[in-house]
Design a protein around this motif. Structure first.
Motif, PDB file in Angstrom:
ATOM      1  N   ASN A  23       0.768  -1.087   0.026  1.00 45.30           N
ATOM      2  CA  ASN A  23      -0.032   0.181  -0.186  1.00 45.30           C
ATOM      3  C   ASN A  23       0.828   1.298  -0.068  1.00 45.30           C
ATOM      4  OD1 ASN A  23      -1.892  -2.053   0.329  1.00 45.30           O
ATOM      5  ND2 ASN A  23      -1.834  -1.752   2.471  1.00 45.30           N
ATOM      6  N   ASP A  24       0.412   2.227   0.974  1.00 45.84           N
ATOM      7  CA  ASP A  24       1.527   3.285   0.959  1.00 45.84           C
ATOM      8  C   ASP A  24       2.174   3.239   2.075  1.00 45.84           C
ATOM      9  OD1 ASP A  24      -1.118   5.837   2.015  1.00 45.84           O
ATOM     10  OD2 ASP A  24      -0.631   3.726   2.746  1.00 45.84           O
ATOM     11  N   ALA A  25       2.692   2.357   2.524  1.00 41.21           N
ATOM     12  CA  ALA A  25       3.626   2.261   3.606  1.00 41.21           C
ATOM     13  C   ALA A  25       4.974   3.396   3.750  1.00 41.21           C
ATOM     14  CB  ALA A  25       4.204   0.900   3.681  1.00 41.21           C
ATOM     15  N   GLY A  26       5.261   3.839   2.732  1.00 43.74           N
ATOM     16  CA  GLY A  26       6.382   4.861   2.713  1.00 43.74           C
ATOM     17  C   GLY A  26       5.553   6.217   1.869  1.00 43.74           C
ATOM     18  N   PRO A  27       6.071   7.196   2.272  1.00 41.14           N
ATOM     19  CA  PRO A  27       5.379   8.276   1.742  1.00 41.14           C
ATOM     20  C   PRO A  27       5.625   8.495   0.292  1.00 41.14           C
ATOM     21  CG  PRO A  27       7.136   9.103   3.006  1.00 41.14           C
ATOM     22  CD  PRO A  27       6.873   7.705   3.401  1.00 41.14           C
ATOM     23  N   CYS A  53      -4.885   1.978  -3.389  1.00 44.48           N
ATOM     24  CA  CYS A  53      -5.123   2.284  -1.999  1.00 44.48           C
ATOM     25  C   CYS A  53      -4.610   3.447  -1.219  1.00 44.48           C
ATOM     26  CB  CYS A  53      -4.501   1.098  -1.270  1.00 44.48           C
ATOM     27  SG  CYS A  53      -5.239  -0.586  -1.490  1.00 44.48           S
ATOM     28  N   VAL A  54      -5.068   3.763  -0.299  1.00 47.77           N
ATOM     29  CA  VAL A  54      -4.644   5.181   0.787  1.00 47.77           C
ATOM     30  C   VAL A  54      -4.953   4.527   2.057  1.00 47.77           C
ATOM     31  CG1 VAL A  54      -4.962   7.251   1.262  1.00 47.77           C
ATOM     32  CG2 VAL A  54      -5.241   7.024  -1.102  1.00 47.77           C
ATOM     33  N   GLY A  55      -3.793   4.705   2.952  1.00 43.86           N
ATOM     34  CA  GLY A  55      -3.593   4.397   4.203  1.00 43.86           C
ATOM     35  C   GLY A  55      -3.654   2.865   4.617  1.00 43.86           C
ATOM     36  N   VAL A  56      -3.118   2.353   5.632  1.00 42.71           N
ATOM     37  CA  VAL A  56      -2.800   0.999   6.234  1.00 42.71           C
ATOM     38  C   VAL A  56      -3.549   0.851   7.263  1.00 42.71           C
ATOM     39  CG1 VAL A  56      -1.179  -0.789   6.937  1.00 42.71           C
ATOM     40  CG2 VAL A  56      -0.503   0.962   4.996  1.00 42.71           C
ATOM     41  N   SER A 109      -1.464  -4.296  10.603  1.00 41.84           N
ATOM     42  CA  SER A 109      -1.774  -5.170   9.344  1.00 41.84           C
ATOM     43  C   SER A 109      -0.942  -4.510   8.175  1.00 41.84           C
ATOM     44  CB  SER A 109      -3.128  -5.345   9.294  1.00 41.84           C
ATOM     45  OG  SER A 109      -3.616  -4.325   8.386  1.00 41.84           O
ATOM     46  N   TYR A 110      -1.338  -5.153   7.144  1.00 41.01           N
ATOM     47  CA  TYR A 110      -0.850  -4.386   5.730  1.00 41.01           C
ATOM     48  C   TYR A 110      -2.079  -4.115   4.881  1.00 41.01           C
ATOM     49  CZ  TYR A 110      -1.226  -9.629   4.887  1.00 41.01           C
ATOM     50  OH  TYR A 110      -1.679 -10.636   4.769  1.00 41.01           O
ATOM     51  N   SER A 128     -11.667  -0.559   4.226  1.00 42.61           N
ATOM     52  CA  SER A 128     -12.162  -1.700   3.487  1.00 42.61           C
ATOM     53  C   SER A 128     -11.393  -3.076   3.798  1.00 42.61           C
ATOM     54  CB  SER A 128     -11.513  -1.305   1.914  1.00 42.61           C
ATOM     55  OG  SER A 128     -10.316  -1.387   2.040  1.00 42.61           O
ATOM     56  N   ARG A 129     -10.352  -3.010   4.573  1.00 42.10           N
ATOM     57  CA  ARG A 129      -9.368  -3.988   4.854  1.00 42.10           C
ATOM     58  C   ARG A 129      -9.125  -4.741   3.780  1.00 42.10           C
ATOM     59  NH1 ARG A 129      -9.008  -7.020  10.493  1.00 42.10           N
ATOM     60  NH2 ARG A 129      -7.041  -7.145   9.531  1.00 42.10           N
ATOM     61  N   HIS A 130      -9.178  -4.204   2.596  1.00 38.66           N
ATOM     62  CA  HIS A 130      -8.803  -5.094   1.218  1.00 38.66           C
ATOM     63  C   HIS A 130      -7.424  -5.413   1.343  1.00 38.66           C
ATOM     64  CE1 HIS A 130      -6.967  -5.309  -2.600  1.00 38.66           C
ATOM     65  NE2 HIS A 130      -6.409  -4.146  -2.581  1.00 38.66           N
ATOM     66  N   HIS A 131      -6.863  -6.729   0.893  1.00 40.62           N
ATOM     67  CA  HIS A 131      -5.430  -6.900   0.888  1.00 40.62           C
ATOM     68  C   HIS A 131      -5.238  -7.873  -0.298  1.00 40.62           C
ATOM     69  CE1 HIS A 131      -5.918 -11.220   2.087  1.00 40.62           C
ATOM     70  NE2 HIS A 131      -6.991 -10.629   3.009  1.00 40.62           N
TER      71      HIS A 131
END
Length: 564
Positions: A177-181, A216-219, A223-224, A255-258
Motif C-alpha cells: 500500500n502506501d507504507a512509505g510516503p 489504496c490509501v492508508g494502512v 496489518s498490511y 475496506s481491509r482489502h489486501h
C-alpha cells in the motif's frame, strides 16, 4: 546475463535512466525460429480465433482448429497411372483424413507419375498456431501403378509478435500500500522509460482502459490491509472510493482489502480479447475480518473474507468467510492441530493472495459445472491450497493441495506458498488452463510442502492436472527464486510476463523458454523493502489515454493485432 539463444554471441542490451530515483536494466531479444504453442481443447475446437474448415475435393473433410485448413486430393495418373499423394490438411488438433483411395488403373498400362500432394495451408491470422498434418500417400492402384509419395506437412501459423516481446506498457507498483510516503505506481515503456506516475500505489495497483488507476490509501493498524480503496484518473482526480467494511476507530471504517480485487467485466484484471471492464461496475474484494472461533483455535483470527460492492459502495449480497469452510480445505489432523496451537496471539490463518472469477471457459461449455464462469478461484498461501468456490452456494467445488501426496495433482509436484493462480481467460493462448507462480517456500500447516528454495511458473489443465507449460529450475539458466510476492500473466502472443517479487525483477518469457525482455526495478524509499514488486502487469497500448501511446512508444494496438 544473456538468454540461452544468445549464449556464445553478444546480445543487445540497453540501459536507460528512469526519473524519480528509479534505475533499470532491460533487455530485448529477437524472434525465435520454432513457435510451438497451441494448447487447445481435446475435442478439436479452436481455442483462439475462429475455426474455418475447407472440404476435400473428393470425399472427407479436414480437421478443424485455429484458422482455415487446406485439403487437396491426389490426382489420378493417366493410362493406368498412379495416384499422387494427398497434401496435408489439418492444423493442430483434429488432423484431416488421409488421401482418398485412387481410382483403379487401366489394365496393363504403365503407371504415370502421380501429382504431388498440395502442402497443407497455414491457419488464418488469429488462429492458434499448430503444425499441419502430413498428407497420407496415395493408394496403390491396379497392375502397373505405383503410389505417389505423401505431400509435405503444412507450416505452423505464427501469432502476431510470437517469440518477440509483446510491446505495450508495464505497470510497476510499490508493495504494501502506501507504507512509505514515496511509495507509488509507475508505468514504463518497452525501453524502461517512465511514461507516467501516480501518487498512490495498490495491493496490487491495476490500471483500467483510459488510464485510471485503482489502488489504496492508508494502512489498517497492525496489518498490511488497505484503509481506503480509491480509483484515480490519469491526472490524479478521485473517481471512486470505498472504505466501509470494517470498524477502524472513533466511528471510522476501512475496506481491509489486501492482495487482490477484481472489477466487473474482466475476470482477471489484465488484457484478454473481448473482456471489457464495466463502466461504474461492481468490485470483488479480498479482505480480512477479525474473529474469534474457539472451534478452530483460542485467540483471534484474521480470517479471509471475499465480498462485493457496487459502484456506490453498497454490498451486492455476496460474502464468503474462510472460517465457515474449514472442513472443505483438506486439512489432516496434523494440520488442524498446528492451526490450533500456533504460538501467536492473532493468527492470519489463511493469508489469501489471489481471487478472481473463472470467466467463460471451455470446461463449463463441455458440462463441467464446477467451472461455472461466475465461480471464484482463491489461493491461500499460508494454508497452501487453491480452491474454486461456487458463487451460488459458497461451497468449495474444486481443490488442489494442501498436500499433493496421494492426490491427482501429485504428478505436477508439490506447490509451496503459491501466488496468483487464475484461469487463463478465453481468447488468450492456453485459455481454460490455470497459470500459477509456485514460490517453492515452506508453507502449509503440519508442514506438508517442505522447502524447495527455487521458484517456477506452472500452467496446468484443471481437469486432468497435467502440466502444459513450466518455466523455472533449480540450477539452469531459467533459475529464479522469490519466496513471497510474485505472479504471472499470459500475454496475447503466447509469452508469459513473470514478476519475481523480492528481486524486483520483471521478465517476459516465450513459450520455448527464451527470455525476450527483462526489467530490473530499483528504488529508494523511506519504507521497508522499497525494491520489491508485488505484481506487475503488461498493458495494451490502447489502454493509455488518447494520444499518449502515439507520443510515447507508438506501439501497435493489441486489438488490431489479436482481435482480427
Amino acid at each position: 546475463m544473456r538468454t540461452r539463444r544468445e549464449q556464445g554471441r553478444a546480445g543487445p542490451w540497453c540501459v536507460a535512466p528512469v526519473c524519480c530515483a528509479l534505475s533499470l536494466a532491460l533487455s530485448v531479444h529477437g524472434c525465435r525460429d520454432e513457435p510451438v504453442y497451441s494448447p487447445v481443447p481435446a475435442d478439436g475446437t479452436a481455442s483462439v480465433g475462429g475455426s474455418l474448415t475447407a472440404s476435400a475435393a473428393v470425399g472427407g473433410t479436414s480437421g478443424a482448429d485455429g484458422g482455415a485448413a487446406s485439403l487437396a486430393t491426389a490426382a489420378i495418373g493417366v493410362g493406368g497411372g498412379v495416384a499422387g499423394s494427398m497434401g496435408s490438411a489439418a492444423n493442430s488438433v483434429g488432423d484431416g483424413p488421409g488421401g482418398d483411395t485412387a481410382a483403379t488403373g487401366g489394365a496393363g498400362g504403365t503407371g504415370g507419375t502421380g501429382e504431388t500432394g498440395v502442402t497443407g495451408g497455414s491457419p488464418a491470422a488469429g488462429g492458434s498456431a499448430g503444425t499441419g498434418a502430413t498428407g497420407a500417400a496415395g493408394t496403390t492402384g491396379a497392375t502397373g501403378e505405383v503410389a505417389g509419395s505423401a505431400g509435405a506437412a503444412g507450416a505452423p501459423a505464427l501469432l502476431p509478435l510470437e517469440g518477440e516481446p509483446c510491446a505495450g506498457y508495464t505497470l510497476i507498483g510499490s508493495p504494501e500500500n502506501d507504507a512509505g510516503p514515496d511509495y507509488d505506481a509507475s508505468l514504463i515503456d518497452m525501453d524502461g522509460n517512465e511514461v507516467h506516475r501516480w501518487t498512490i500505489t495498490g495491493f496490487p495497483p491495476k490500471m483500467l482502459p483510459g488510464g485510471s488507476l485503482v489502488g489504496c490509501v492508508g494502512v489498517f493498524p497492525s496489518s498490511y490491509d488497505c484503509i481506503e480503496m480509491v480509483q484515480v484518473s490519469w491526472e490524479g482526480e478521485v473517481e471512486w472510493s470505498f472504505d466501509a467494511w470494517a470498524e477502524l476507530a472513533q466511528g471510522q471504517t476501512a475496506s481491509r482489502h489486501h492482495h487482490d480485487f477484481q472489477r466487473e467485466g474482466n475476470p482477471v484484471g489484465y488484457y484478454a480479447p473481448g473482456r471489457e471492464f464495466a463502466d461504474e461496475g461492481r468490485t470483488l474484494i479480498l479482505a480480512h475480518n477479525r474473529v474469534t472461533v474457539p472451534e478452530i483455535r483460542e485467540g483471534e483470527l484474521d480470517d479471509d473474507v471475499i465480498y462485493e460492492v457496487d459502484w456506490q459502495g453498497v454490498p451486492t449480497g455476496f460474502e464468503w468467510h474462510g472460517v465457515d469452510h474449514i472442513a472443505e480445505f483438506g486439512f489432516d489432523a496434523a494440520a488442524l492441530q498446528d492451526i490450533r496451537t500456533r504460538s501467536t496471539p492473532r493468527l492470519e490463518w489463511l493469508h489469501g493472495n489471489a481471487v478472481s472469477r473463472l470467466g467463460p471457459n471451455r470446461w463449463y461449455d463441455a458440462g463441467r459445472q464446477e467451472f461455472h464462469p461466475d465461480n471464484l478461484i482463491y489461493s491461500s498461501r499460508r494454508a497452501n491450497f487453491i480452491v474454486i468456490i461456487s458463487s451460488a452456494t459458497g461451497e468449495v467445488v474444486w481443490r488442489v493441495g494442501p498436500d499433493f501426496e496421494g492426490r491427482p495433482e501429485a504428478g505436477m509436484g508439490q506447490f509451496m506458498g503459491q501466488h496468483l493462480p487464475h484461469m487463463i481467460p478465453a481468447g488468450l493462448p492456453g485459455a481454460g488452463n490455470i497459470l500459477v507462480f509456485d514460490n517453492g517456500t515452506n508453507a502449509g500447516y503440519g508442514n506438508p510442502s517442505g522447502n524447495r528454495n527455487w521458484s517456477r511458473v506452472v500452467e496446468f489443465d484443471p481437469t486432468t492436472f497435467e502440466l502444459v507449460w513450466e518455466y523455472g529450475s533449480a540450477t539452469g539458466s531459467d533459475s529464479f527464486n522469490s519466496p513471497i510476492l510474485s505472479g504471472a500473466q499470459r500475454l496475447p502472443n503466447g509469452n508469459t510476463l513473470i514478476t519475481v517479487g523480492v528481486k524486483g525483477r520483471v521478465m517476459e518469457v516465450a513459450v520455448d523458454g527464451e527470455l525476450v525482455w527483462e526489467y530490473q526495478y530499483q528504488a529508494n524509499s523511506s519504507g521497508p523493502n522499497p525494491a520489491w514488486v508485488y505484481r506487475a502487469y503488461r498493458l495494451p497500448p490502447e489502454w493509455l489515454p488518447l494520444g499518449e501511446n502515439e507520443a510515447r512508444g507508438n506501439y501497435a494496438s493489441w486489438q488490431s493485432l489479436f482481435e482480427r
